[in-house]
Design a protein around this motif. Structure first.
Motif, PDB file in Angstrom:
ATOM      1  N   ALA A   1       0.867  -1.341  -0.244  1.00 43.57           N
ATOM      2  CA  ALA A   1      -0.099   0.021   0.012  1.00 43.57           C
ATOM      3  C   ALA A   1       0.843   1.101   0.214  1.00 43.57           C
ATOM      4  O   ALA A   1       1.629   0.660   0.650  1.00 43.57           O
ATOM      5  N   ARG A   2       0.680   1.952  -0.856  1.00 48.99           N
ATOM      6  CA  ARG A   2       0.955   3.266  -0.635  1.00 48.99           C
ATOM      7  C   ARG A   2       0.525   4.357   0.678  1.00 48.99           C
ATOM      8  O   ARG A   2       1.804   5.201   1.085  1.00 48.99           O
ATOM      9  N   GLU A   3      -0.692   4.118   0.843  1.00 53.82           N
ATOM     10  CA  GLU A   3      -1.008   4.982   2.088  1.00 53.82           C
ATOM     11  C   GLU A   3      -2.290   4.051   2.797  1.00 53.82           C
ATOM     12  O   GLU A   3      -2.228   2.516   1.885  1.00 53.82           O
ATOM     13  N   ASP A   4      -2.584   4.902   3.530  1.00 52.56           N
ATOM     14  CA  ASP A   4      -3.152   4.084   4.579  1.00 52.56           C
ATOM     15  C   ASP A   4      -3.548   2.972   4.199  1.00 52.56           C
ATOM     16  O   ASP A   4      -3.566   1.712   4.815  1.00 52.56           O
ATOM     17  N   LYS A   5      -2.061   2.428   4.754  1.00 48.81           N
ATOM     18  CA  LYS A   5      -1.303   1.172   5.635  1.00 48.81           C
ATOM     19  C   LYS A   5      -2.376   0.111   6.336  1.00 48.81           C
ATOM     20  O   LYS A   5      -1.752  -0.810   6.348  1.00 48.81           O
ATOM     21  N   GLY A   6      -2.549   1.123   7.823  1.00 45.86           N
ATOM     22  CA  GLY A   6      -3.461   0.799   8.703  1.00 45.86           C
ATOM     23  C   GLY A   6      -4.480  -0.829   8.218  1.00 45.86           C
ATOM     24  O   GLY A   6      -4.812  -1.628   8.601  1.00 45.86           O
ATOM     25  N   VAL A   7      -5.167   0.395   7.178  1.00 49.22           N
ATOM     26  CA  VAL A   7      -6.231  -0.188   7.096  1.00 49.22           C
ATOM     27  C   VAL A   7      -6.027  -1.740   6.136  1.00 49.22           C
ATOM     28  O   VAL A   7      -6.899  -2.435   5.622  1.00 49.22           O
ATOM     29  N   ALA A   8      -4.968  -1.237   4.700  1.00 55.68           N
ATOM     30  CA  ALA A   8      -4.533  -2.534   4.325  1.00 55.68           C
ATOM     31  C   ALA A   8      -4.709  -3.600   5.171  1.00 55.68           C
ATOM     32  O   ALA A   8      -4.411  -4.547   4.782  1.00 55.68           O
ATOM     33  N   ALA A   9      -3.362  -3.019   5.959  1.00 56.52           N
ATOM     34  CA  ALA A   9      -2.988  -4.514   6.891  1.00 56.52           C
ATOM     35  C   ALA A   9      -4.427  -5.139   7.642  1.00 56.52           C
ATOM     36  O   ALA A   9      -5.055  -6.751   7.880  1.00 56.52           O
TER      37      ALA A   9
ATOM     38  N   ILE B   1      -1.973 -10.626  -2.180  1.00 58.80           N
ATOM     39  CA  ILE B   1      -2.110  -9.869  -2.978  1.00 58.80           C
ATOM     40  C   ILE B   1      -4.117  -9.217  -3.527  1.00 58.80           C
ATOM     41  O   ILE B   1      -3.277  -8.343  -3.645  1.00 58.80           O
ATOM     42  N   VAL B   2      -4.715  -9.983  -2.987  1.00 58.05           N
ATOM     43  CA  VAL B   2      -5.608  -9.893  -3.679  1.00 58.05           C
ATOM     44  C   VAL B   2      -6.049  -9.122  -2.495  1.00 58.05           C
ATOM     45  O   VAL B   2      -6.908  -7.612  -3.118  1.00 58.05           O
ATOM     46  N   VAL B   3      -6.256  -8.382  -1.736  1.00 58.25           N
ATOM     47  CA  VAL B   3      -6.122  -7.566  -0.827  1.00 58.25           C
ATOM     48  C   VAL B   3      -5.923  -6.214  -0.779  1.00 58.25           C
ATOM     49  O   VAL B   3      -6.709  -5.569  -0.979  1.00 58.25           O
ATOM     50  N   SER B   4      -4.466  -6.232  -1.100  1.00 59.94           N
ATOM     51  CA  SER B   4      -3.698  -5.011  -1.665  1.00 59.94           C
ATOM     52  C   SER B   4      -4.405  -4.438  -2.834  1.00 59.94           C
ATOM     53  O   SER B   4      -4.702  -3.152  -3.157  1.00 59.94           O
ATOM     54  N   LEU B   5      -4.579  -5.454  -4.281  1.00 53.43           N
ATOM     55  CA  LEU B   5      -5.780  -4.822  -4.845  1.00 53.43           C
ATOM     56  C   LEU B   5      -6.816  -3.995  -5.418  1.00 53.43           C
ATOM     57  O   LEU B   5      -6.886  -3.205  -5.291  1.00 53.43           O
ATOM     58  N   LEU B   6      -7.428  -4.915  -3.502  1.00 52.10           N
ATOM     59  CA  LEU B   6      -8.610  -4.327  -3.898  1.00 52.10           C
ATOM     60  C   LEU B   6      -8.455  -2.809  -3.049  1.00 52.10           C
ATOM     61  O   LEU B   6      -9.681  -2.239  -3.068  1.00 52.10           O
ATOM     62  N   HIS B   7      -7.018  -2.747  -1.802  1.00 50.23           N
ATOM     63  CA  HIS B   7      -6.774  -1.606  -1.278  1.00 50.23           C
ATOM     64  C   HIS B   7      -6.856  -0.384  -2.457  1.00 50.23           C
ATOM     65  O   HIS B   7      -7.204   0.380  -2.132  1.00 50.23           O
ATOM     66  N   GLN B   8      -6.333  -0.849  -3.801  1.00 54.99           N
ATOM     67  CA  GLN B   8      -5.967  -0.189  -3.699  1.00 54.99           C
ATOM     68  C   GLN B   8      -6.747   0.982  -5.362  1.00 54.99           C
ATOM     69  O   GLN B   8      -6.996   2.121  -5.672  1.00 54.99           O
TER      70      GLN B   8
ATOM     71  N   LEU C   1     -12.349   4.355   3.148  1.00 54.03           N
ATOM     72  CA  LEU C   1     -11.257   3.192   4.020  1.00 54.03           C
ATOM     73  C   LEU C   1     -12.304   2.459   4.397  1.00 54.03           C
ATOM     74  O   LEU C   1     -12.019   1.153   4.476  1.00 54.03           O
ATOM     75  N   ARG C   2     -13.524   2.416   4.891  1.00 49.87           N
ATOM     76  CA  ARG C   2     -13.912   1.324   5.264  1.00 49.87           C
ATOM     77  C   ARG C   2     -14.667   0.298   4.531  1.00 49.87           C
ATOM     78  O   ARG C   2     -14.905  -0.294   4.949  1.00 49.87           O
ATOM     79  N   PHE C   3     -14.943   0.683   3.118  1.00 48.75           N
ATOM     80  CA  PHE C   3     -15.631   0.133   1.729  1.00 48.75           C
ATOM     81  C   PHE C   3     -14.251  -2.031   1.598  1.00 48.75           C
ATOM     82  O   PHE C   3     -14.394  -2.008   1.010  1.00 48.75           O
ATOM     83  N   VAL C   4     -13.184  -0.993   2.189  1.00 53.62           N
ATOM     84  CA  VAL C   4     -11.541  -1.891   1.616  1.00 53.62           C
ATOM     85  C   VAL C   4     -12.098  -3.180   3.029  1.00 53.62           C
ATOM     86  O   VAL C   4     -12.209  -3.901   1.425  1.00 53.62           O
TER      87      VAL C   4
ATOM     88  N   ALA D   1      10.888  12.175   4.131  1.00 52.47           N
ATOM     89  CA  ALA D   1      10.717  13.292   4.765  1.00 52.47           C
ATOM     90  C   ALA D   1      10.924  14.923   3.405  1.00 52.47           C
ATOM     91  O   ALA D   1      10.627  15.979   4.217  1.00 52.47           O
ATOM     92  N   MET D   2      11.688  14.719   2.859  1.00 59.42           N
ATOM     93  CA  MET D   2      11.769  15.542   2.173  1.00 59.42           C
ATOM     94  C   MET D   2      11.115  15.611   0.525  1.00 59.42           C
ATOM     95  O   MET D   2      11.348  16.447   0.408  1.00 59.42           O
ATOM     96  N   ILE D   3      10.620  13.895   0.466  1.00 57.97           N
ATOM     97  CA  ILE D   3       9.407  13.750  -0.715  1.00 57.97           C
ATOM     98  C   ILE D   3       8.520  14.313  -0.511  1.00 57.97           C
ATOM     99  O   ILE D   3       7.819  14.474   0.451  1.00 57.97           O
ATOM    100  N   PRO D   4       7.791  15.831  -1.379  1.00 58.08           N
ATOM    101  CA  PRO D   4       6.659  16.052  -1.063  1.00 58.08           C
ATOM    102  C   PRO D   4       5.601  15.029  -1.551  1.00 58.08           C
ATOM    103  O   PRO D   4       5.686  14.725  -2.256  1.00 58.08           O
ATOM    104  N   VAL D   5       4.864  14.885  -0.268  1.00 59.49           N
ATOM    105  CA  VAL D   5       3.634  14.260  -0.347  1.00 59.49           C
ATOM    106  C   VAL D   5       2.701  14.180  -1.548  1.00 59.49           C
ATOM    107  O   VAL D   5       2.244  15.097  -1.903  1.00 59.49           O
ATOM    108  N   GLY D   6       1.967  13.797  -2.556  1.00 62.04           N
ATOM    109  CA  GLY D   6       1.101  13.266  -3.755  1.00 62.04           C
ATOM    110  C   GLY D   6       2.175  14.030  -4.738  1.00 62.04           C
ATOM    111  O   GLY D   6       1.225  14.493  -5.540  1.00 62.04           O
TER     112      GLY D   6
END
Length: 534
Positions: free
Chosen positions: A87-95, A152-159, A176-179, A529-534
């Protein structure tokens, strides 16, 4: 076609990286289990009656049970770690969704078997389907392969669904609740297919394992060599996981329970008072005692040869580099800081190194060394060899390591001088790095601000990588930064090496790995920390 190949390569790189979180926990739990089981065993307590005291016995028994955490719940840990890592973002929801998907799959399997009228306690049914308790549910034990599929399946669904919008009446279940909701639904449906497909698929895996088993000591030889050859591109984690956790690495019955995978068999044996049978000892040939010839002897010998072949004026400068590499190898079981010193200057020498590692596995198997675990370092040798008693034949390891030390030393010393290999200290003295904060150091005499571990300048490293705008994604494994970049040509390899990087691997026009060493996590965090998010 090229884009598809690049995407597949990046995916496999990311998948291998996700294995590191549960594997790190497993390595630690293995050490705790090894210490606890050995110091509470009758063989040790009979020789050291002091350990029979109730306090000592309780502490070491508690350690043994604590060490079982990773072993007992390994599949679900992988099912959570894979979507977490991908997951790139919202890693807690993915786990969290990974756990939900894994539980839903096994509950669906239980439903199918029950609805079909399968007797879940019948011996023939258990053998045919591979029925076992999974998280307290009578299901089919799909082990690592099932967990990887869920991840793998869950990571694709999360994305796909983490930003899912719902109608106003159902808006509470959107985003996020739908994941986890969609993960439960999809994995429950897929779980209905497992009883139909798994018996045949597991039969194929078992056949592969038996085929490898029939190769005798040559199986460990090709495994050890293959792991080293795959290491430069970072795919060795997948090969290792197959042998450690599936029937490819062996299977057998330990204390009445069917166990698959070399490492699983070894850990089950530690928790079982009965003597190990041939299934356990054969599987253990794929574990850490095979690495010890090269890790405790060979690579330190190569480091000494590189030191002696360096120009005398350069030896003080490379001494710290080589010593830190030897310590990482011998104590931590991390070989990349040493291997990457000669991988790119002499790939053929790295190929010989791979063969010698394979021969280390073969030699340990032939001599019946029975140590196990994962890392091949001095800690494994002490905890799983010396503490477990003479039956492990731990006393042969120093002898084997000494032979490999001499072999590597004379081979590397001859090769470096005969072919004038530009190993550390033999090339021209590098110009000091004077970019960014380093220029201030030249003026003020003070080191650059934000220096990591007293060595790595994050600002200069980011500039050498082409700047923040060149980095699409950034992550790390045990020793290296793993990046997807806009243009690999903008990555300044010579400058990165002057800034402390051990090596740079450009897999294609967009995939780059930079070998840092044990401090890679701190370097990655500083760069992120030095790379802009988004």
């Amino acid at each position: 076609m090229h884009k598809t190949k690049a995407a597949l390569w990046e995916f496999l790189q990311g998948l291998g990286r996700t294995f590191m979180l549960p594997v790190a926990l497993l390595a630690f739990c293995g050490i705790v289990l090894g210490i606890g089981s050995s110091l509470s065993s009758e063989a040790v307590t009979d020789n050291l009656p002091l350990l029979k005291a109730e306090g000592f016995h309780l502490v070491f028994t508690w350690m043994a049970h604590t060490g079982l955490v990773a072993f007992t719940f390994l599949p679900v840990l992988f099912a959570m770690a894979i979507p977490l890592g991908l997951a790139r973002e919202d890693k807690g929801v993915a786990a969290f969704s990974g756990f939900v998907g894994f539980a839903a799959m096994n509950l669906a399997v239980n439903f199918f078997l029950t609805a079909k009228g399968v007797d879940l306690k019948d011996g023939k049914a258990i053998e045919h389907y591979g029925i076992a308790d999974v998280l307290g549910v009578r299901s089919i034990d799909t082990g690592l392969l099932g967990a990887v599929a869920v991840g793998i399946v869950v990571s694709l669904l999360h994305q796909r669904f983490r930003t899912q919008r719902m109608p106003d009446a159902l808006a509470f279940f959107g985003g996020l609740r739908f994941v986890p909701i969609v993960s439960a639904l999809v994995m429950s449906v897929l779980g209905l297919l497992i009883p139909l497909l798994w018996p045949a698929f597991n039969g194929w895996i078992t056949a592969v394992g038996r085929g490898i088993g029939h190769t005798g000591v040559f199986g460990p030889f090709f495994f050890g060599m293959g792991e080293v050859l795959l290491r430069p591109v970072g795919l060795h984690h997948i090969l290792v996981a197959m042998f450690r956790f599936t029937d490819v690495g062996g299977s057998g019955t330990v204390c009445g329970d069917h166990v698959s995978g070399a490492l699983n068999l070894f850990y089950a044996h530690l928790d079982c008072p009965a003597a190990p049978d041939s299934a356990v000892t054969d599987a253990t040939h794929f574990l850490s005692q095979g690495k010890m010839a090269a890790y405790l002897g060979g690579l330190p010998g190569a480091a000494l040869a590189m030191y002696h072949c360096a120009r005398e004026t350069m030896r003080p400068q490379i001494k710290a580099l080589l010593v830190s590499g030897v310590v990482a190898c011998v104590v931590g079981g991390i070989t990349e800081p040493l291997e990457f010193l000669f991988l790119f200057v002499a790939p053929w020498l790295y190929g010989i190194h791979a063969v010698l590692v394979g021969l280390g596995f073969l030699t340990a198997a032939v001599l019946g060394v029975f140590i196990g675990n994962t890392d091949g370092n001095v800690i494994d040798w002490l905890v799983f060899g010396v503490l477990q008693g003479s039956t492990t034949k731990w006393y042969l390891v120093p002898v084997i390591a000494a032979v490999w030390f001499a072999g590597y030393y004379f081979l590397f010393r001859w090769a470096i001088r005969r072919f004038d290999l530009k190993t550390p200290g033999r090339d021209a003295e590098p110009e000091p790095e004077r970019a960014g904060d380093d220029a201030k150091e030249a003026e003020t005499g003070r080191p650059p601000a934000g220096l990591i571990a007293g060595k790595y300048d994050a600002v200069a490293l980011l500039d050498a990588l082409g700047g923040a705008g060149n980095i699409r994604s950034l992550d790390n494994c045990v020793t290296r930064l793993r990046m997807t970049v806009e243009d690999a040509g903008r990555v300044d390899e010579p400058r990165l090496k002057r800034l402390g990087a051990v090596g740079v691997v450009k897999l294609d026009a967009h995939s780059v790995q930079v070998v840092i060493g044990p401090q890679v996590q701190s370097v990655k965090d500083a760069l992120a920390a030095m790379i802009p998010v988004g």
